[in-house]
Design a protein around this motif. Structure first.
Motif, short mmCIF file in Angstrom:
data_model
loop_
_atom_site.label_atom_id
_atom_site.label_comp_id
_atom_site.label_asym_id
_atom_site.label_seq_id
_atom_site.Cartn_x
_atom_site.Cartn_y
_atom_site.Cartn_z
N ASN A 84 0.82 -1.22 0.00
CA ASN A 84 0.00 0.00 0.00
C ASN A 84 0.85 1.27 0.00
O ASN A 84 0.48 2.27 -0.60
CB ASN A 84 -0.94 0.00 1.21
CG ASN A 84 -1.93 -1.14 1.16
OD1 ASN A 84 -2.51 -1.44 0.13
ND2 ASN A 84 -2.11 -1.82 2.28
N ASP A 85 1.99 1.22 0.67
CA ASP A 85 2.91 2.37 0.66
C ASP A 85 3.30 2.75 -0.76
O ASP A 85 3.52 3.92 -1.06
CB ASP A 85 4.18 2.02 1.44
CG ASP A 85 3.92 1.67 2.89
OD1 ASP A 85 4.31 2.46 3.77
OD2 ASP A 85 3.33 0.61 3.15
N ALA A 86 3.36 1.75 -1.64
CA ALA A 86 3.89 1.94 -2.98
C ALA A 86 2.87 2.40 -4.01
O ALA A 86 3.16 2.38 -5.22
CB ALA A 86 4.54 0.63 -3.46
N VAL A 87 1.68 2.82 -3.58
CA VAL A 87 0.72 3.37 -4.55
C VAL A 87 1.28 4.66 -5.14
O VAL A 87 2.22 5.25 -4.61
CB VAL A 87 -0.67 3.63 -3.91
CG1 VAL A 87 -1.25 2.35 -3.36
CG2 VAL A 87 -0.57 4.70 -2.83
N GLU A 88 0.68 5.11 -6.24
CA GLU A 88 1.13 6.34 -6.86
C GLU A 88 0.97 7.51 -5.89
O GLU A 88 0.01 7.56 -5.11
CB GLU A 88 0.32 6.62 -8.13
CG GLU A 88 0.53 5.61 -9.26
CD GLU A 88 1.90 5.72 -9.88
OE1 GLU A 88 2.50 6.82 -9.80
OE2 GLU A 88 2.38 4.72 -10.45
N GLY A 117 -0.08 10.79 -4.06
CA GLY A 117 -1.37 11.46 -4.06
C GLY A 117 -2.47 10.63 -3.45
O GLY A 117 -3.47 11.17 -2.97
N GLY A 118 -2.30 9.30 -3.47
CA GLY A 118 -3.28 8.43 -2.85
C GLY A 118 -3.15 8.46 -1.34
O GLY A 118 -2.06 8.71 -0.80
N PRO A 119 -4.24 8.20 -0.61
CA PRO A 119 -4.18 8.29 0.86
C PRO A 119 -3.26 7.26 1.50
O PRO A 119 -2.79 7.48 2.62
CB PRO A 119 -5.64 8.05 1.27
CG PRO A 119 -6.26 7.31 0.12
CD PRO A 119 -5.59 7.85 -1.10
N GLN A 120 -2.97 6.17 0.80
CA GLN A 120 -2.11 5.14 1.37
C GLN A 120 -0.63 5.37 1.08
O GLN A 120 0.22 4.72 1.67
CB GLN A 120 -2.51 3.76 0.84
CG GLN A 120 -3.91 3.32 1.22
CD GLN A 120 -4.37 2.16 0.36
OE1 GLN A 120 -4.41 2.25 -0.87
NE2 GLN A 120 -4.70 1.05 0.99
N ASP A 140 -9.84 4.74 -13.26
CA ASP A 140 -9.92 4.06 -14.56
C ASP A 140 -8.61 3.40 -14.94
O ASP A 140 -8.46 2.87 -16.04
CB ASP A 140 -10.37 5.03 -15.65
CG ASP A 140 -9.43 6.24 -15.78
OD1 ASP A 140 -8.45 6.31 -15.00
OD2 ASP A 140 -9.69 7.08 -16.65
N LYS A 141 -7.63 3.44 -14.03
CA LYS A 141 -6.36 2.76 -14.27
C LYS A 141 -5.76 2.35 -12.94
O LYS A 141 -6.21 2.79 -11.87
CB LYS A 141 -5.38 3.65 -15.04
CG LYS A 141 -4.96 4.89 -14.29
CD LYS A 141 -3.95 5.69 -15.09
CE LYS A 141 -3.49 6.92 -14.30
NZ LYS A 141 -2.45 7.69 -15.05
N SER A 142 -4.75 1.50 -12.99
CA SER A 142 -4.11 1.02 -11.78
C SER A 142 -3.40 2.15 -11.05
O SER A 142 -2.79 3.03 -11.68
CB SER A 142 -3.11 -0.09 -12.11
OG SER A 142 -2.40 -0.49 -10.95
N ASP A 143 -3.48 2.14 -9.72
CA ASP A 143 -2.76 3.13 -8.91
C ASP A 143 -1.42 2.58 -8.44
O ASP A 143 -0.78 3.15 -7.56
CB ASP A 143 -3.60 3.57 -7.72
CG ASP A 143 -3.99 2.41 -6.81
OD1 ASP A 143 -3.73 1.24 -7.17
OD2 ASP A 143 -4.58 2.67 -5.73
N ARG A 144 -1.00 1.46 -9.02
CA ARG A 144 0.27 0.83 -8.66
C ARG A 144 0.95 0.29 -9.91
O ARG A 144 0.28 -0.08 -10.87
CB ARG A 144 0.04 -0.33 -7.67
CG ARG A 144 -0.76 0.06 -6.44
CD ARG A 144 -1.47 -1.13 -5.82
NE ARG A 144 -2.56 -0.69 -4.96
CZ ARG A 144 -2.63 -0.84 -3.63
NH1 ARG A 144 -1.66 -1.47 -3.01
NH2 ARG A 144 -3.64 -0.39 -2.95
N THR A 152 6.68 -0.70 -7.23
CA THR A 152 6.68 -1.67 -6.15
C THR A 152 8.06 -2.28 -5.95
O THR A 152 8.49 -2.54 -4.83
CB THR A 152 5.65 -2.77 -6.42
OG1 THR A 152 4.35 -2.18 -6.55
CG2 THR A 152 5.62 -3.80 -5.30
N LYS A 153 8.79 -2.48 -7.05
CA LYS A 153 10.13 -3.06 -6.93
C LYS A 153 11.07 -2.14 -6.15
O LYS A 153 11.92 -2.62 -5.37
CB LYS A 153 10.75 -3.33 -8.30
CG LYS A 153 12.09 -4.09 -8.20
CD LYS A 153 12.67 -4.40 -9.55
CE LYS A 153 13.89 -5.31 -9.40
NZ LYS A 153 14.92 -4.78 -8.46
#
Length: 260
Positions: free
Chosen positions: A84-88, A90-93, A150-154, A159-160
């Motif tokens: 979850n830390d690795a989301v784009e 701007g996301g809350p996570q 509409d697209k992946s947030d990761r 993540t790598k």
């Protein structure tokens, strides 16, 4: 001192990938199976949480050193955050990479530092890297949540970088590490599409994915903490085949091994 028999524990601490691992074929389920009557497996996974939110939670789920003499000992702690830390951004996570690394170090030092209120010198620690993401599969799953995405947030690339940070922290802090990212990425032939074999929705693990992680975790225990391997631990109380009408009262009066 607590009277009677108290079984010590393995504590699994992480996000939804840990939380869901109690299900059939999950990591917690497989560990519970092989550690029957040896160590209790406690699942403390929190869906959606990142490493920032994990710190105050950990202080509540892990006993302070003043409380530890009256509780089962945590023999092994796994820490599995980062998905979850690795989301784009701007996301809350989202948690920046540098802070993520510091958060992992903080969690480790809460247990390892003699000055910490949660110091537990008997606890061995293994950190796990986040798994690779199948962004196309995850994007399809997000559509079902009606979050307006509409697209992946990761991405697998982002993540790598977080997985690599886990390994760096493990080296710096002197703890063991299981590289789940490399494990699944290699098994998928380094192809995102092939990760469908191991991931239910592009992020969370299927039984096949958990099996790879379980095998790697047991191997890490064997190499780093062989005394905690299930084959090396004595079963609580004698085997029933060693009991008879004449001897059972004496044999089961106390456990074979007293933890406290």
């Amino acid at each position: 001192m607590m009277a009677g028999y108290v079984q010590d524990t393995i504590l699994l601490f992480g996000d939804s990938i840990t939380q869901l691992s109690t299900g059939p074929g999950g990591l917690a389920q497989q560990l519970s199976d092989v550690y029957q009557r040896k160590l209790d497996v406690l699942n403390r996974g929190f869906s959606g949480y990142n490493s920032r939110w994990a710190i105050p939670v950990f202080k509540n789920v892990f006993a302070k050193k003043s409380e530890q003499p009256n509780l089962p000992k945590v023999k092994l702690l796994t820490i599995w955050y980062g998905a979850n830390d690795a989301v784009e951004p701007g996301g809350p996570q989202y948690v920046p990479l540098e802070e993520y690394s510091q958060n992992l170090s903080t969690l480790i030092q809460l247990v390892k530092s003699p000055s910490s209120e949660w110091y537990s010198p008997e606890t061995r620690i293994i950190v796990l890297t986040p798994p690779p993401i199948n962004s196309a599969q995850w994007a399809e799953f997000l559509k079902t949540l009606e979050l307006g995405l509409d697209k992946s947030d990761r991405t697998v690339e982002r993540t790598k970088t977080y997985a690599d940070a886990v390994k760096e922290v493990a080296k710096k802090e002197g703890v063991a590490v299981v590289d789940v990212f490399e494990l699944l990425w290699s098994a998928a032939g380094e192809r995102e599409k092939a990760l469908e074999r191991f991931l239910t929705d592009g992020l969370h693990l299927k039984v096949e994915g958990y099996k790879l992680v379980y095998d790697a975790l047991i191997e890490s225990i064997s190499q780093n903490f062989p005394e905690l391997h299930y084959d090396k631990l004595q079963t609580a109380y004698p085997d029933w085949k060693d009991l008879s009408t004449e001897n059972y009262a004496g044999l089961v009066k106390e456990p074979l091994v007293k933890r406290h």
